[in-house]
Design a protein around this motif. Structure first.
Motif, mmCIF file in Angstrom:
data_model
loop_
_atom_site.group_PDB
_atom_site.id
_atom_site.type_symbol
_atom_site.label_atom_id
_atom_site.label_comp_id
_atom_site.label_asym_id
_atom_site.label_seq_id
_atom_site.Cartn_x
_atom_site.Cartn_y
_atom_site.Cartn_z
ATOM 1 N N GLY A 1 -35.101 37.361 108.756
ATOM 2 C CA GLY A 1 -35.460 36.059 109.297
ATOM 3 C C GLY A 1 -36.832 35.613 108.860
ATOM 4 O O GLY A 1 -37.409 36.142 107.905
ATOM 5 N N GLU A 2 -37.356 34.617 109.565
ATOM 6 C CA GLU A 2 -38.625 34.008 109.213
ATOM 7 C C GLU A 2 -39.585 34.073 110.401
ATOM 8 O O GLU A 2 -39.165 34.181 111.554
ATOM 9 C CB GLU A 2 -38.402 32.556 108.789
ATOM 10 N N PHE A 3 -40.869 33.995 110.091
ATOM 11 C CA PHE A 3 -41.883 34.058 111.142
ATOM 12 C C PHE A 3 -43.097 33.236 110.740
ATOM 13 O O PHE A 3 -43.287 32.891 109.566
ATOM 14 C CB PHE A 3 -42.306 35.518 111.400
ATOM 15 N N SER A 4 -43.925 32.923 111.717
ATOM 16 C CA SER A 4 -45.211 32.273 111.491
ATOM 17 C C SER A 4 -46.282 33.159 112.109
ATOM 18 O O SER A 4 -46.182 33.515 113.289
ATOM 19 C CB SER A 4 -45.226 30.883 112.132
ATOM 20 N N ALA A 5 -47.280 33.544 111.322
ATOM 21 C CA ALA A 5 -48.265 34.535 111.780
ATOM 22 C C ALA A 5 -49.681 33.989 111.690
ATOM 23 O O ALA A 5 -50.017 33.226 110.782
ATOM 24 C CB ALA A 5 -48.162 35.805 110.933
ATOM 25 N N SER A 6 -50.510 34.407 112.641
ATOM 26 C CA SER A 6 -51.946 34.200 112.508
ATOM 27 C C SER A 6 -52.490 35.241 111.534
ATOM 28 O O SER A 6 -51.930 36.325 111.387
ATOM 29 C CB SER A 6 -52.622 34.343 113.873
ATOM 30 N N VAL A 7 -53.586 34.921 110.856
ATOM 31 C CA VAL A 7 -54.179 35.813 109.864
ATOM 32 C C VAL A 7 -55.614 36.115 110.270
ATOM 33 O O VAL A 7 -56.419 35.193 110.456
ATOM 34 C CB VAL A 7 -54.157 35.187 108.448
ATOM 35 N N VAL A 8 -55.938 37.399 110.421
ATOM 36 C CA VAL A 8 -57.284 37.825 110.779
ATOM 37 C C VAL A 8 -57.661 39.028 109.936
ATOM 38 O O VAL A 8 -56.822 39.612 109.248
ATOM 39 C CB VAL A 8 -57.401 38.179 112.282
ATOM 40 N N GLU A 9 -58.921 39.400 109.973
ATOM 41 C CA GLU A 9 -59.412 40.569 109.250
ATOM 42 C C GLU A 9 -59.896 41.614 110.247
ATOM 43 O O GLU A 9 -60.506 41.286 111.272
ATOM 44 C CB GLU A 9 -60.573 40.189 108.320
ATOM 45 N N LEU A 10 -59.614 42.867 109.964
ATOM 46 C CA LEU A 10 -60.141 43.962 110.761
ATOM 47 C C LEU A 10 -61.428 44.426 110.098
ATOM 48 O O LEU A 10 -61.426 45.210 109.163
ATOM 49 C CB LEU A 10 -59.143 45.121 110.840
#
Length: 212
Positions: free
Chosen positions: A191-200
């Motif tokens: 399927g498909e998804f929408s994700a937030s993007v962050v850095e560790l």
């Protein structure tokens, strides 16, 4: 930024995604859980489709890469497994050069009540990539969990994982296809998804997500 604060930001983004899901149509992921009687053919025992609350974390890896390590981390003082410890362990991160994809959702079966509640969690550690460019995540390893209040929980090591991403400035649209290792019980995802993007950010430390 402190790694723990960064991970908290990722989890906050997951919460915002969940709120948005109630007011708009978002891409969804189908999960199928199959079983095979001895010397029998696979048959579907459960199928779910839902919006995953998802985050992509750069410069990170999973603390526990194998299901056996994950289950060990979930043991209580009596040696029995603890569902909440399992969920926390599945979201425990460590600094790395790759990218982690985390997704989670709660599903309540018809009839309601906490006994019907199941938490689904996806955790993948993938190779180094530029999250500002469209492309595929490579070398992904991880697992999908189905956790209820009863023990044991279901933990499936994933293989044949394909994840493609299109960044959109702080977020990314993605598509995933994966299936677990062959066995008496299997899990298939697509399927498909929408994700937030962050850095560790930072090094030499480990960040752990909040509980269920």
């Amino acid at each position: 930024m402190n790694p723990r604060l960064c991970c908290m930001a990722a989890l906050a983004a997951l919460t915002l995604s969940a709120c948005a899901a109630r007011s708009s149509r978002l891409p969804s992921v189908e999960m199928r859980f199959l079983e095979s009687p001895e010397k029998g053919v696979l048959r579907e025992r459960l199928q779910e489709e839902f919006v995953l609350n998802t985050a992509l974390i750069g410069d990170a890896t999973l603390r526990y890469l194998r299901p056996s390590e994950l289950l060990k981390a979930a043991e209580s003082g009596t040696g029995q497994g603890d569902p909440q410890k399992l969920m926390r362990a599945a979201r425990t991160l460590a600094p790395g050069e790759g990218v982690v994809l985390l997704g989670t959702v709660r599903s309540e079966a018809a009839g309601g009540g906490s006994a019907k509640l199941a938490v689904y969690s996806l955790a993948l550690a993938c190779g180094k990539t530029d999250l500002d460019r469209p492309g595929d995540l490579r070398g992904c390893k991880g697992y999908v969990l189905r956790v209820t209040r009863a023990w044991p929980a279901e933990v499936y090591a994933l293989q044949d994982v394909t994840v493609s991403l299109i960044p959109e400035g702080g977020t990314a649209k993605g598509r995933i296809r994966a299936r677990s290792e062959p066995g008496a019980f299997e899990a298939w995802l697509e399927g498909e998804f929408s994700a937030s993007v962050v850095e560790l950010a930072g090094s030499g430390a480990q960040a752990s997500g909040a509980g269920r």
